[in-house]
Write a protein that holds these residues in place. Structure first.
Motif, PDB file in Angstrom:
ATOM      1  N   ILE A   1       5.044  39.430  -6.995  1.00 12.28           N
ATOM      2  CA  ILE A   1       4.215  38.466  -7.735  1.00 12.28           C
ATOM      3  C   ILE A   1       3.745  37.359  -6.784  1.00 12.28           C
ATOM      4  CG2 ILE A   1       4.262  36.700  -9.565  1.00 12.28           C
ATOM      5  CD1 ILE A   1       6.255  38.601 -11.074  1.00 12.28           C
ATOM      6  N   GLY A   2       4.667  36.856  -5.962  1.00  8.20           N
ATOM      7  CA  GLY A   2       4.318  35.813  -4.997  1.00  8.20           C
ATOM      8  C   GLY A   2       3.293  36.277  -3.981  1.00  8.20           C
ATOM      9  N   LYS A   3       3.421  37.539  -3.555  1.00 11.59           N
ATOM     10  CA  LYS A   3       2.463  38.117  -2.591  1.00 11.59           C
ATOM     11  C   LYS A   3       1.065  38.140  -3.203  1.00 11.59           C
ATOM     12  CE  LYS A   3       1.945  42.186   0.466  1.00 11.59           C
ATOM     13  NZ  LYS A   3       0.538  42.569   0.285  1.00 11.59           N
ATOM     14  N   ARG A   4       0.969  38.567  -4.465  1.00 13.86           N
ATOM     15  CA  ARG A   4      -0.334  38.613  -5.128  1.00 13.86           C
ATOM     16  C   ARG A   4      -0.935  37.224  -5.305  1.00 13.86           C
ATOM     17  NH1 ARG A   4      -0.704  42.790  -3.793  1.00 13.86           N
ATOM     18  NH2 ARG A   4      -1.171  44.741  -4.856  1.00 13.86           N
TER      19      ARG A   4
ATOM     20  N   GLU B   1      -2.271  36.068  -2.072  1.00 16.39           N
ATOM     21  CA  GLU B   1      -3.534  36.751  -1.765  1.00 16.39           C
ATOM     22  C   GLU B   1      -4.687  36.185  -2.588  1.00 16.39           C
ATOM     23  OE1 GLU B   1      -1.322  40.913  -0.436  1.00 16.39           O
ATOM     24  OE2 GLU B   1      -2.097  40.705  -2.481  1.00 16.39           O
ATOM     25  N   THR B   2      -4.402  35.823  -3.841  1.00 16.93           N
ATOM     26  CA  THR B   2      -5.427  35.194  -4.684  1.00 16.93           C
ATOM     27  C   THR B   2      -5.846  33.855  -4.080  1.00 16.93           C
ATOM     28  OG1 THR B   2      -4.570  36.264  -6.671  1.00 16.93           O
ATOM     29  CG2 THR B   2      -5.926  34.317  -7.012  1.00 16.93           C
ATOM     30  N   ALA B   3      -4.853  33.094  -3.639  1.00 20.37           N
ATOM     31  CA  ALA B   3      -5.150  31.798  -3.004  1.00 20.37           C
ATOM     32  C   ALA B   3      -5.988  32.003  -1.741  1.00 20.37           C
ATOM     33  CB  ALA B   3      -3.851  31.067  -2.669  1.00 20.37           C
ATOM     34  N   LEU B   4      -5.619  33.002  -0.937  1.00 16.57           N
ATOM     35  CA  LEU B   4      -6.360  33.269   0.301  1.00 16.57           C
ATOM     36  C   LEU B   4      -7.800  33.690   0.015  1.00 16.57           C
ATOM     37  CD1 LEU B   4      -3.598  35.055   2.412  1.00 16.57           C
ATOM     38  CD2 LEU B   4      -4.721  32.890   2.970  1.00 16.57           C
ATOM     39  N   SER B   5      -8.012  34.391  -1.107  1.00 19.05           N
ATOM     40  CA  SER B   5      -9.377  34.828  -1.453  1.00 19.05           C
ATOM     41  C   SER B   5     -10.268  33.629  -1.787  1.00 19.05           C
ATOM     42  CB  SER B   5      -9.345  35.808  -2.631  1.00 19.05           C
ATOM     43  OG  SER B   5      -9.054  35.129  -3.846  1.00 19.05           O
ATOM     44  N   ARG B   6      -9.639  32.494  -2.104  1.00 17.52           N
ATOM     45  CA  ARG B   6     -10.400  31.274  -2.438  1.00 17.52           C
ATOM     46  C   ARG B   6     -10.388  30.263  -1.284  1.00 17.52           C
ATOM     47  NH1 ARG B   6      -7.158  30.236  -8.071  1.00 17.52           N
ATOM     48  NH2 ARG B   6      -7.692  32.196  -9.118  1.00 17.52           N
ATOM     49  N   PHE B   7      -9.702  30.606  -0.214  1.00 20.43           N
ATOM     50  CA  PHE B   7      -9.525  29.683   0.912  1.00 20.43           C
ATOM     51  C   PHE B   7     -10.625  29.935   1.935  1.00 20.43           C
ATOM     52  CE2 PHE B   7      -6.966  28.701   4.923  1.00 20.43           C
ATOM     53  CZ  PHE B   7      -7.026  27.321   4.775  1.00 20.43           C
ATOM     54  N   GLU B   8     -11.395  28.900   2.243  1.00 20.68           N
ATOM     55  CA  GLU B   8     -12.586  29.131   3.076  1.00 20.68           C
ATOM     56  C   GLU B   8     -12.271  29.446   4.535  1.00 20.68           C
ATOM     57  OE1 GLU B   8     -14.176  24.674   3.973  1.00 20.68           O
ATOM     58  OE2 GLU B   8     -14.380  25.350   1.912  1.00 20.68           O
ATOM     59  N   HIS B   9     -10.999  29.252   4.945  1.00 24.06           N
ATOM     60  CA  HIS B   9     -10.628  29.576   6.325  1.00 24.06           C
ATOM     61  C   HIS B   9      -9.690  30.790   6.375  1.00 24.06           C
ATOM     62  CE1 HIS B   9     -12.480  25.763   7.388  1.00 24.06           C
ATOM     63  NE2 HIS B   9     -11.746  25.191   6.452  1.00 24.06           N
ATOM     64  N   ALA B  10      -9.794  31.656   5.385  1.00 26.77           N
ATOM     65  CA  ALA B  10      -8.885  32.811   5.292  1.00 26.77           C
ATOM     66  C   ALA B  10      -8.948  33.707   6.526  1.00 26.77           C
ATOM     67  CB  ALA B  10      -9.194  33.624   4.039  1.00 26.77           C
TER      68      ALA B  10
ATOM     69  N   GLU C   1       5.741  41.145 -17.601  1.00 30.32           N
ATOM     70  CA  GLU C   1       4.513  40.535 -18.147  1.00 30.32           C
ATOM     71  C   GLU C   1       3.850  39.612 -17.123  1.00 30.32           C
ATOM     72  OE1 GLU C   1       5.715  38.685 -21.825  1.00 30.32           O
ATOM     73  OE2 GLU C   1       6.211  40.636 -22.721  1.00 30.32           O
ATOM     74  N   LEU C   2       4.674  38.854 -16.393  1.00 27.66           N
ATOM     75  CA  LEU C   2       4.123  37.977 -15.354  1.00 27.66           C
ATOM     76  C   LEU C   2       3.481  38.800 -14.232  1.00 27.66           C
ATOM     77  CD1 LEU C   2       6.971  35.332 -15.235  1.00 27.66           C
ATOM     78  CD2 LEU C   2       4.597  34.874 -15.835  1.00 27.66           C
ATOM     79  N   ALA C   3       4.106  39.930 -13.902  1.00 25.08           N
ATOM     80  CA  ALA C   3       3.541  40.827 -12.887  1.00 25.08           C
ATOM     81  C   ALA C   3       2.203  41.396 -13.361  1.00 25.08           C
ATOM     82  CB  ALA C   3       4.523  41.954 -12.575  1.00 25.08           C
ATOM     83  N   ALA C   4       2.157  41.782 -14.645  1.00 26.41           N
ATOM     84  CA  ALA C   4       0.925  42.362 -15.208  1.00 26.41           C
ATOM     85  C   ALA C   4      -0.237  41.376 -15.118  1.00 26.41           C
ATOM     86  CB  ALA C   4       1.169  42.783 -16.658  1.00 26.41           C
ATOM     87  N   ALA C   5       0.073  40.081 -15.271  1.00 25.46           N
ATOM     88  CA  ALA C   5      -0.975  39.053 -15.172  1.00 25.46           C
ATOM     89  C   ALA C   5      -1.569  38.996 -13.765  1.00 25.46           C
ATOM     90  CB  ALA C   5      -0.413  37.688 -15.561  1.00 25.46           C
ATOM     91  N   GLU C   6      -0.821  39.502 -12.776  1.00 23.34           N
ATOM     92  CA  GLU C   6      -1.313  39.551 -11.386  1.00 23.34           C
ATOM     93  C   GLU C   6      -1.846  40.942 -11.030  1.00 23.34           C
ATOM     94  OE1 GLU C   6      -1.445  36.675  -9.952  1.00 23.34           O
ATOM     95  OE2 GLU C   6      -0.163  35.677 -11.433  1.00 23.34           O
ATOM     96  N   GLY C   7      -1.982  41.807 -12.048  1.00 16.86           N
ATOM     97  CA  GLY C   7      -2.523  43.147 -11.798  1.00 16.86           C
ATOM     98  C   GLY C   7      -1.495  44.158 -11.314  1.00 16.86           C
ATOM     99  N   LEU C   8      -0.196  43.844 -11.490  1.00 16.52           N
ATOM    100  CA  LEU C   8       0.873  44.737 -11.036  1.00 16.52           C
ATOM    101  C   LEU C   8       1.518  45.435 -12.229  1.00 16.52           C
ATOM    102  CD1 LEU C   8       2.560  42.222  -8.562  1.00 16.52           C
ATOM    103  CD2 LEU C   8       1.126  44.179  -7.915  1.00 16.52           C
ATOM    104  N   THR C   9       1.827  46.702 -12.061  1.00 17.66           N
ATOM    105  CA  THR C   9       2.489  47.462 -13.121  1.00 17.66           C
ATOM    106  C   THR C   9       3.919  47.756 -12.706  1.00 17.66           C
ATOM    107  OG1 THR C   9       0.365  48.501 -13.656  1.00 17.66           O
ATOM    108  CG2 THR C   9       2.351  49.547 -14.553  1.00 17.66           C
TER     109      THR C   9
END
Length: 210
Positions: free
Chosen positions: A18-21, A24-33, A81-89
């Motif tokens: 969950i933390g990894k996802r 990654e979401t934060a990095l997708s919004r970070f302009e210096h990724a 359920e928290l994992a599912a919110a990050e797209g993980l099954t």
């Protein structure tokens, strides 16, 4: 200017995926990724887990917390359920608790091939979603091959003790930094992010670290 993220994580840790996802979401919004380098570090949630001992995670948790099965089920449902919110099954009812030393040794080998991130991802999925035995030699060789680690080399490493010292060095470094739980992220050696924080919190930490 590059930005380094050091991540301590265990391949059987539901919060780590969950933390990894969220990272990654934060990095997708970070302009210096494009300047970010991620390094994965080994951590064992249960280093005393006997090698070769395999027990269903639900049984292990019931013993560890002295909790009735219904309470363990509720805990597992919540994290699923928290994992599912990050797209993980997750299929935690299939997950088998094992000693993760060999999985971490494989991770270090993969990192030598520039595949550390892909390997950690595959091992997390194998345990948390696929019910794979991440201490089984043939399973680990196959999982390594799936992300590009040469099968012969993986088998050779796993049949010996190579990278065990590197795994222990990661664990020792975590102790020195006061890390007692994972995931734990260290940004540029100066900013620590403990646990599976929200993508917003992580993005803010990235901006501060830069």
């Amino acid at each position: 200017m590059s930005l380094q993220i050091d991540v301590w994580s265990d391949v059987v840790c539901p919060w780590c995926f969950i933390g990894k996802r969220r990272m990654e979401t934060a990095l997708s919004r970070f302009e210096h990724a494009d300047e970010v380098e991620i390094r994965w570090h080994s951590f064992q949630l249960d280093p005393a887990h006997a090698k070769g001992h395999r027990v269903p995670v639900q049984e292990m948790l019931a013993t560890k917390f002295g909790a009735p099965p219904a309470q363990v089920d509720a805990m597992q449902r919540q994290v699923t359920e928290l994992a599912a919110a990050e797209g993980l099954t997750y299929h935690l009812d299939r997950a088998i608790s094992v000693n993760t030393l060999d999985a971490h040794r494989l991770g270090h080998l993969a990192a030598e091939h520039g595949l550390g991130d892909q390997m950690h991802e595959r091992l997390l999925k194998a345990h948390l979603a696929d019910g794979e035995l991440v201490d089984d030699l043939d399973t680990l060789v196959r999982l390594g091959a799936e992300v590009g680690v040469p099968a012969d080399e993986a088998r050779d490493v796993l049949q010996g003790s190579k990278y065990a010292a590197e795994v222990q060095a990661d664990i020792d470094q975590a102790k020195r930094l006061g890390i007692t739980g994972v995931p734990f992220f260290v940004l540029n050696g100066t900013h620590g992010v403990s646990g599976a924080q929200s993508a917003e919190t992580f993005l803010s930490a990235l901006e501060q670290a830069r």
